[in-house]
Design an enzyme around this catalytic site. Sequence first.
Site, short mmCIF file in Angstrom:
data_model
loop_
_atom_site.label_atom_id
_atom_site.label_comp_id
_atom_site.label_asym_id
_atom_site.label_seq_id
_atom_site.Cartn_x
_atom_site.Cartn_y
_atom_site.Cartn_z
CB THR A 122 9.21 8.79 -1.39
OG1 THR A 122 9.72 10.18 -1.17
CG2 THR A 122 9.48 7.84 -0.05
CE LYS A 166 -4.07 -2.08 2.34
NZ LYS A 166 -3.43 -3.42 2.92
#
EC number: 4.1.1.23
Length: 261
Positions: free
Chosen positions: A97, A90
């Site tokens: 990032t 998730k």
Amino acid sequence: MSYTARAAKHPSPVAQRLLRLMDTKKTNLCASVDVKTTAEFLSLIDKLGPYICLVKTHIDIIDDFSFDGTIKPLLELAKKHNFMIFEDRKFADIGNTVKSQYSGGVYKIAQWSDITNAHGITGAGIVNGLKEAAQETTSEPRGLLMLAELSSKGSLAYGEYTEKTVEIAKSDKEFVVGFIAQRDMGGRDEGFDWLIMTPGVGLDDKGDALGQQYRTVNEVISTGTDIIIVGRGLFGKGRDPEVEGKRYRDAGWKAYQKRLQ
């Protein structure tokens, strides 16, 4: 349309492989194995392996995780029992990032997980970041599921949020293979064939104390689900994973065959 017929036309190598595997093994069951030790993790997967098309992991909850001790045996089990791997990470950050989170760190998810997933909250950059990480990490095909809907009570993933997530999924036909959702997400009129994977499926329990809400196998398959995700229903409360694995596999396949008629 049958899984094999869909595989023949699908633009994603990951989706093609999964759909064919499902027809070969006659299963649309994904086992969600959330346990805290490598030994229990591998033992459960070995028992459930014959009945599943996919294993869903939360690799960061394993207390004694090591790449050699946890991941390498997992890959051996995937080969032994012919199932694929879905790390339920998730991702929910900016592209740069998530690129590092997916490819690096302790878990090196892109190296071993066929499929992962992401929220749409940060926009389409998350798809690009994850795809770049996959391409730079491995020559093996990888796929992404977008989180369109959740099974927990009070979830904010509905309405306009779900619609926007579907739009993000349209940005990449090959890498985005489908959705975590509670129903069909459409797209066929625009040439998309998204796999729908649905958590919160139970043959016995209706929910838990922390807001999980269960729907029946027939209910989710009839509303467009391709793969049922089952966790505690397979091994919680003293259940026998082999007995329950067969039970859920048979229920899922029967519901799929009914949908084809």
